[in-house]
Design a protein around this motif. Structure first.
Motif, PDB file in Angstrom:
ATOM      1  N   HIS A   8       0.829  -1.189   0.000  1.00  0.00           N
ATOM      2  CA  HIS A   8       0.000   0.000   0.000  1.00  0.00           C
ATOM      3  C   HIS A   8       0.866   1.243   0.000  1.00  0.00           C
ATOM      4  CE1 HIS A   8      -3.511  -2.419   0.517  1.00  0.00           C
ATOM      5  NE2 HIS A   8      -3.078  -2.918   1.653  1.00  0.00           N
ATOM      6  N   PRO A   9       0.409   2.321  -0.602  1.00  0.00           N
ATOM      7  CA  PRO A   9       1.158   3.566  -0.547  1.00  0.00           C
ATOM      8  C   PRO A   9       1.285   4.036   0.904  1.00  0.00           C
ATOM      9  CG  PRO A   9      -0.673   3.702  -2.125  1.00  0.00           C
ATOM     10  CD  PRO A   9      -0.820   2.426  -1.376  1.00  0.00           C
ATOM     11  N   GLU A  13      -5.333   7.050   1.667  1.00  0.00           N
ATOM     12  CA  GLU A  13      -6.123   5.834   1.874  1.00  0.00           C
ATOM     13  C   GLU A  13      -5.413   4.633   1.247  1.00  0.00           C
ATOM     14  OE1 GLU A  13      -9.192   5.320   3.410  1.00  0.00           O
ATOM     15  OE2 GLU A  13      -8.814   7.328   4.224  1.00  0.00           O
ATOM     16  N   GLU A  15      -4.886   1.549  -1.063  1.00  0.00           N
ATOM     17  CA  GLU A  15      -5.471   1.301  -2.377  1.00  0.00           C
ATOM     18  C   GLU A  15      -6.345   0.053  -2.356  1.00  0.00           C
ATOM     19  OE1 GLU A  15      -2.364   0.794  -5.268  1.00  0.00           O
ATOM     20  OE2 GLU A  15      -1.341  -0.724  -4.078  1.00  0.00           O
ATOM     21  N   THR A  16      -7.349   0.056  -3.197  1.00  0.00           N
ATOM     22  CA  THR A  16      -8.221  -1.109  -3.321  1.00  0.00           C
ATOM     23  C   THR A  16      -7.482  -2.202  -4.092  1.00  0.00           C
ATOM     24  OG1 THR A  16      -9.173  -0.419  -5.428  1.00  0.00           O
ATOM     25  CG2 THR A  16     -10.238   0.409  -3.404  1.00  0.00           C
ATOM     26  N   GLU A  19      -7.273  -1.161  -7.679  1.00  0.00           N
ATOM     27  CA  GLU A  19      -6.224  -0.158  -7.902  1.00  0.00           C
ATOM     28  C   GLU A  19      -4.851  -0.813  -7.888  1.00  0.00           C
ATOM     29  OE1 GLU A  19      -8.482   3.747  -5.958  1.00  0.00           O
ATOM     30  OE2 GLU A  19      -7.209   2.467  -4.712  1.00  0.00           O
ATOM     31  N   ALA A  20      -4.651  -1.751  -6.964  1.00  0.00           N
ATOM     32  CA  ALA A  20      -3.371  -2.462  -6.899  1.00  0.00           C
ATOM     33  C   ALA A  20      -3.147  -3.294  -8.161  1.00  0.00           C
ATOM     34  CB  ALA A  20      -3.327  -3.358  -5.665  1.00  0.00           C
ATOM     35  N   ARG A  23      -2.179  -0.991 -10.946  1.00  0.00           N
ATOM     36  CA  ARG A  23      -0.787  -0.530 -10.781  1.00  0.00           C
ATOM     37  C   ARG A  23       0.188  -1.614 -11.220  1.00  0.00           C
ATOM     38  NH1 ARG A  23       2.340  -1.593  -6.674  1.00  0.00           N
ATOM     39  NH2 ARG A  23       0.644  -2.044  -5.224  1.00  0.00           N
TER      40      ARG A  23
END
Length: 203
Positions: A8-9, A13, A15-16, A19-20, A23
């Motif tokens: 996670h960043p 928040e 990331e879902t 989103e991951a 990426r």
């Protein structure tokens, strides 16, 4: 196919999963990123025998007229899965209804109701194809799932989806023909020996 650790960043928040997965797709061009059962999996680019097997597999479907009219034969198109809120898979090959474009869900993935058949050619991910995807595709009510198991030299044809898997599972060896269900829209049998030969490295 191996499960990828999701980092996670550090700020904002978390990331879902979706989103991951997006990426990772950007960071790993040519890799196949999927979410199955709430777990991100990443598969490296296919080798030449894998691609060769897919070419051989497309021919009987196209010859049977499944790439014209009411259906299409497509490689690498995403299917949205009901097993989790962000689950999707990208089968190697699929037979889909011709109006697929009208049924886009999310993340370039389409409603599973448009899929008549999904097919996977195994790589190092053979356990994922033989286990997790069996449940995922059955829960999505995809009528037929074909697995070309290069490791064990078999072709699996699974039909009659149920919530926990497929009710019918036929296994075919070299020298046999693997008949597919009429629900795909045509009479098609796969030459197991030809497909497995194509999927083996040339010496």
């Amino acid at each position: 196919m191996s499960a990828a650790a999701v980092e996670h960043p550090c700020d904002g928040e978390p990331e879902t999963l979706l989103e991951a997965a997006s990426r990772l797709t950007e960071q790993l061009p040519g890799h196949r990123v999927e979410i199955i059962g709430g777990v991100i999996t990443v598969a490296p680019p296919a080798d030449a025998p894998h691609a060769r097997a897919l070419t051989k597999l497309m021919r009987p479907f196209i010859s049977a007229g499944l790439d014209d009219g009411e259906s299409e034969v497509l490689q690498g198109v995403g299917v949205w899965l009901p097993g989790g809120p962000q689950d999707f898979a990208i089968p190697d090959l699929a037979i889909v209804d011709a109006d697929l474009d009208e049924h886009l869900c999310e993340n370039n993935s389409y409603d599973p109701a448009c899929f008549r058949l999904v097919l996977e050619v195994t790589s190092g991910n053979y356990q994922n194809d033989l286990r997790h995807k069996v449940t995922a595709y059955a829960q999505a009510k995809i009528p037929a799932y074909v697995i070309v198991d290069r490791k064990h030299g078999r072709v699996h044809v699974l039909t009659e989806p149920l919530p926990a898997g497929y009710d019918r599972h036929e296994v075919y060896a070299p020298g046999q023909q693997a008949p597919l269900p009429a629900s795909i829209g045509a009479e098609v049998s796969l030459d197991v020996d030809e497909i497995l030969r194509a999927g083996s490295a040339k010496r």
